[in-house]
Design an enzyme around this catalytic site. Structure first.
Site, PDB file in Angstrom:
ATOM      1  N   ARG A 170       3.523  53.570  44.726  1.00 48.00           N
ATOM      2  CA  ARG A 170       2.264  53.035  44.203  1.00 48.00           C
ATOM      3  C   ARG A 170       2.328  51.517  44.119  1.00 48.00           C
ATOM      4  NH1 ARG A 170      -0.876  57.068  42.108  1.00 48.00           N
ATOM      5  NH2 ARG A 170       0.179  59.014  41.544  1.00 48.00           N
ATOM      6  N   LYS A 226       6.829  71.135  49.455  1.00 45.26           N
ATOM      7  CA  LYS A 226       5.514  70.592  49.767  1.00 45.26           C
ATOM      8  C   LYS A 226       5.604  69.771  51.056  1.00 45.26           C
ATOM      9  CE  LYS A 226       3.175  68.898  46.278  1.00 45.26           C
ATOM     10  NZ  LYS A 226       2.900  68.071  45.068  1.00 45.26           N
ATOM     11  N   THR A 230      -5.241  71.254  48.256  1.00 50.00           N
ATOM     12  CA  THR A 230      -5.947  69.963  48.278  1.00 50.00           C
ATOM     13  C   THR A 230      -7.379  70.053  48.794  1.00 50.00           C
ATOM     14  OG1 THR A 230      -3.800  68.922  48.784  1.00 50.00           O
ATOM     15  CG2 THR A 230      -5.745  67.504  48.726  1.00 50.00           C
ATOM     16  N   ARG A 258      -0.335  75.958  37.901  1.00 47.52           N
ATOM     17  CA  ARG A 258       0.502  74.836  38.352  1.00 47.52           C
ATOM     18  C   ARG A 258       0.539  73.763  37.275  1.00 47.52           C
ATOM     19  NH1 ARG A 258      -1.717  70.064  41.235  1.00 47.52           N
ATOM     20  NH2 ARG A 258       0.004  68.800  42.023  1.00 47.52           N
TER      21      ARG A 258
END
Length: 476
Positions: A77, A222, A280, A36
């Protein structure tokens, strides 16, 4: 028959710990099936070098390791602080602004221009993987939102923000994603992962861009947002594969729901013959320690028991101190766990009236036959990947030995559970092709005299039809 083949695939994220020729080779030989590339990090020049190295290693080693390009997506963010972090206290109020300011205890910048318009009083705002929790007090619907600190004492620069209660209007592809996608579509990658998918049209938009570029990459969605979970069936239908991205998803939904969501998505993907990755914190402690926790071992095993196609490592391989050891241990857990996968009542069935009904019947029948006769392998020939996806979703006990003339398809299918890929470019008669692939399997020591395999294919071969026959063959 090769008895060391693992059906559940391993995805390793590339980073400074493994981006050299030597380390990439070592990880392939240790058991990595997919690399990935995380476009949240890394420069295009370095990523080009990594892509070229993986292709070079595939050629040298005779492997078909896949490349997954993972777009960053609309990641929200906070900005930078004067001293890199600020101290906060529950009950304190602080303003979030869309202006580019250097933050302090009174004001914080956020990189989401529509934040003031999208949020509403009372909604939760989570930062730093949920370690800091705010509540919206007020918004001017223009450029500033007043928040109250609910939990947390320190907030650092550039930490991620999650909006679990807010319906966002973020685009599926950001300006950065657009630049990265332009780069990706000039590279030989096999899968593109779309982050923060919220609806099927997000996937359709990306697939249209890939098609317009005449690229062969397939799309993995995702699942990180509650909105995606609500329309998961539509997203699976539009996607070529799914990733259960438990990092952001575990923040956006109540944490106690996460295991059930994971199992539900895996079952839906199996039913729809779409590969599914679990990602994850699978072996997160191995970023800095040479062995995993008991809980991590159980987590990996449970993902195998659930029937996932692949398990993904992030920091464990990209920046970890023990990337090779992580792969070695994950391989052992997978090997032990695969013997205990129970698919009774979970296998897909052919849907009468569907466009692929008759071919699906053949593929699933091959799976059932393989169990009845305890076959040593199921052999298929594909150009689109259809046969491999369908037969893999049945989750047979034996390996699925797939032949194709297309390198890009062989590499893409290396992500799919139970599939072992081989190159075959000749298309003669049906009997001649069966003999040819059998000789290749003998040469590669995947079958031995006395083994029983099930051949599937389409007759006549030269018309490239969908799978329409299966045949039992005893190796002589």
């Amino acid at each position: 028959m090769n008895s060391t083949f693992q059906k559940t695939k391993i995805v390793a994220t590339v980073g400074p710990s493994i981006d050299s020729y030597e380390m990439l080779k070592k990880l392939i030989l240790t058991g990595v099936d997919v690399f990935r590339l995380n476009f949240s990090h890394g420069k295009h020049d370095n990523l080009t070098r990594v892509i070229n190295t993986i292709h070079q290693l595939n050629e040298e080693l005779g492997t078909y390791v896949s490349i997954l390009a993972d777009l960053q997506g609309p990641k929200i963010r906070v900005g930078r602080f004067k001293n890199d972090s600020i101290d906060i206290q529950p009950g304190q109020t602080i303003d979030f602004t869309t202006e580019d300011v250097e933050g302090d205890e009174n004001i914080v910048s956020i990189n989401y221009d529509l934040f003031p318009q999208d949020v509403n009083p009372g909604e939760r705002i989570l930062c730093d993987d949920g370690k800091v929790v705010f509540k919206v007090v007020d918004t001017n619907n223009k450029d500033r939102v007043t928040l109250e600190v609910v939990h947390g004492h320190t907030l650092s620069s550039k930490k991620g923000v999650n909006l679990p209660d807010t319906k966002t209007t973020l685009p599926a592809l950001t300006e950065k994603d657009e630049r990265d996608l332009e780069f990706i579509l000039k590279q030989k990658v096999h899968w593109i992962a779309l982050s923060f998918v919220r609806k099927a049209s997000d996937v359709d938009e990306l697939k249209a861009r890939i098609k317009a570029a005449n690229h062969t990459a397939m799309v993995i969605s995702k699942i990180e947002k509650p909105e995606a979970v609500e329309v998961i069936d539509d997203i699976i239908d539009s996607s070529d594969g799914i990733m259960v991205a438990r990092g952001d998803l575990g923040i956006e939904v109540p944490i106690e729901r996460l295991p059930g969501i994971q199992k539900s998505i895996i079952n839906k993907c199996i039913a729809k013959s779409k590969p599914v990755i679990v990602a994850t914190q699978m072996m997160d402690s191995m970023i800095h320690h040479p062995s995993p926790t008991r809980a991590e071992v159980t987590d990996v095993a449970n993902a195998v028991y659930d029937g996932a196609d692949a398990l993904m490592l992030s920091g464990e391989t990209s920046v970890g101190d023990f990337p090779v050891e992580t792969i070695e241990i994950m391989t052992k857990i997978i090997e032990e766990s695969e013997n205990k996968l129970v698919m009774e009542g979970r296998r897909p069935t052919a849907v009468p009236g569907s466009e692929t009904y008759y071919s699906d019947v053949v593929c699933y029948t091959a799976g059932r036959m393989s169990e009845t006769i305890q076959a040593d392998g199921i052999v298929g020939i594909t150009s689109s990947g259809y046969t491999a996806f369908r037969m893999s979703s049945y989750r047979p006990d034996c390996p699925i030995l797939i032949f194709s003339a297309h390198d890009h398809m062989l590499c893409a299918l290396n992500l799919v559970r139970g599939v072992k890929c081989f190159k075959y470019e000749k298309f003669t008669t049906t009997d001649g092709t069966i003999e040819d692939v059998l000789e290749i399997l003998k040469k590669e020591q995947w079958v031995s005299p006395g083994d029983v395999i099930i051949n599937t294919g389409a007759m006549p071969l030269n018309k490239r039809l969908r799978t329409n026959f299966c045949k039992i063959t005893k190796v002589e």
